[in-house]
Design a protein around this motif. Sequence first.
Motif, PDB file in Angstrom:
ATOM      1  N   UNK A 109      44.686  37.862  28.244  1.00  0.00           N
ATOM      2  CA  UNK A 109      45.370  37.381  29.436  1.00  0.00           C
ATOM      3  C   UNK A 109      44.946  38.205  30.639  1.00  0.00           C
ATOM      4  N   UNK A 110      44.315  37.577  31.624  1.00  0.00           N
ATOM      5  CA  UNK A 110      43.791  38.298  32.774  1.00  0.00           C
ATOM      6  C   UNK A 110      44.898  38.587  33.785  1.00  0.00           C
ATOM      7  N   UNK A 111      44.837  39.755  34.410  1.00  0.00           N
ATOM      8  CA  UNK A 111      45.822  40.178  35.401  1.00  0.00           C
ATOM      9  C   UNK A 111      45.134  40.388  36.743  1.00  0.00           C
ATOM     10  N   UNK A 112      45.860  40.081  37.839  1.00  0.00           N
ATOM     11  CA  UNK A 112      45.312  40.277  39.161  1.00  0.00           C
ATOM     12  C   UNK A 112      45.176  41.753  39.521  1.00  0.00           C
ATOM     13  N   UNK A 113      44.244  42.041  40.402  1.00  0.00           N
ATOM     14  CA  UNK A 113      44.012  43.425  40.829  1.00  0.00           C
ATOM     15  C   UNK A 113      44.471  43.676  42.261  1.00  0.00           C
ATOM     16  N   UNK A 114      45.041  42.648  42.898  1.00  0.00           N
ATOM     17  CA  UNK A 114      45.506  42.774  44.285  1.00  0.00           C
ATOM     18  C   UNK A 114      46.705  41.858  44.474  1.00  0.00           C
ATOM     19  N   UNK A 115      47.322  41.918  45.667  1.00  0.00           N
ATOM     20  CA  UNK A 115      48.385  40.984  46.025  1.00  0.00           C
ATOM     21  C   UNK A 115      47.999  40.275  47.317  1.00  0.00           C
ATOM     22  N   UNK A 116      48.566  39.080  47.515  1.00  0.00           N
ATOM     23  CA  UNK A 116      48.267  38.325  48.716  1.00  0.00           C
ATOM     24  C   UNK A 116      49.458  37.468  49.111  1.00  0.00           C
ATOM     25  N   UNK A 117      49.352  36.867  50.291  1.00  0.00           N
ATOM     26  CA  UNK A 117      50.410  36.016  50.846  1.00  0.00           C
ATOM     27  C   UNK A 117      49.780  34.715  51.324  1.00  0.00           C
ATOM     28  N   UNK A 118      50.405  33.574  50.995  1.00  0.00           N
ATOM     29  CA  UNK A 118      49.857  32.287  51.410  1.00  0.00           C
ATOM     30  C   UNK A 118      50.993  31.284  51.576  1.00  0.00           C
ATOM     31  N   UNK A 119      50.735  30.241  52.360  1.00  0.00           N
ATOM     32  CA  UNK A 119      51.720  29.185  52.600  1.00  0.00           C
ATOM     33  C   UNK A 119      51.671  28.171  51.472  1.00  0.00           C
TER      34      UNK A 119
END
Length: 416
Positions: A109-119
């Motif tokens: 199971x792959x996990x993200x390495x960053x966070x982001x914000x989107x509409x």
Amino acid sequence: MTDINGINLSGVTGKLIQTVPLTKNPAPQAIASDPVNGHVFVLQMESAAKTPLGNMYLNRIDRTTGRLTGSMYLTGFGHGISMGAEPVGTDTYLWTEVGPVSPNDGVSNAFGTAVTRFRFVDGATLDQADVPAAQKFCPPGGRSTGPSVDLANNTLTIVYFKGSVRCFTRYDLAKAAQGEWVEIGSTFELPAGAESGLTFQGYTALNGVLYVYQWKKDPVTTYPGTTYITSYSLDSKTKLDSQVVTGADGLERREPEGLAVEVDPKTGETRLLFGFSDTVPGTTGRRNVTIGWYPTQPAVDGVKVLSDWENLTLATGVKAGAEAPRGRLVALADTTYLQLRGTLTCNLTGDALIATLPQRLWPTRTVRQNTPRNMYYGVGVCRVEANKLGELWAFGASTDNAISWIDLDCVSTAWR
């Protein structure tokens, strides 16, 4: 124990939505709420058997009706450890983890390495490669990341691993939305041994209190296992409380998935939300979501109102009497009760569906009570039952002893 937010992890709980089927088959992973615009959001991770890894479905659900109202497809984003929702006018912006993804200690199971914000844009597909680098934030460690939003205090908390330690750092939410990362307080490290024998299922933070969602699988059957919420002070670095979550205990699979906080725009009450996944009946493993919540408003004369009066949806052939049938949830002495009121007229000659409860009133175990009906040959009582599909049934009618009216005013039954 009641904490500074008014949350008692061993206390009563209410219900936001129950057993709502999601976009695709996978289990939910994270939840978030936008009560201003009337939405609840749920992330699902696409099957690990499908490559490339790290794709997720983002569901939007009407928090009043429980109906799915939209979805997005997030490719290359990650696993869905946690999520935050931020209302901006009539739009909702979501905070999630984002790729490039990396396996977690060799797990597929792959996990993200960053966070982001989107509409949120209904029907859209968003690929991690199309998110500008300036809109990605990589915390130190950059593994198993996930955001949580506390709108009551304008903070964004991010979880990540530093070596083998799970860490939580707070940031100014408004500045983070503009790409400026200003830390608040100091980083909290989950104490050694806090995850021993337990699976991390999400987290959230409110007013400096960190709530961690964990699951201990049943050693024989895996499900439903035992679910815990443990709270910590992000400032003093101390453990505050740890309790078994008893809400929604009638779900058969009952896998804990996701924590969030919200602020009710009408009452100002802050709530701690917790999610569970179950299997949709009659399917080959399709999953749904149930979301409960802990109240924070104090009791008035010993009573907490967990859901105010709402009209029932009457079945075909059933009509409202002098007072429209309604229902609500209240808590008294650490017990939650379903209360009904009003009258209905009908012509029942057998056991029959008489109404459907609003989503927030659906129990996860059948509840029942005897209540007055028209008197006929010495019979003046019938039994009403509410099941986990929200159906309200009446029992006791027959062809030679029909029920023509039912009074719901005395229904006040323990609810789970």
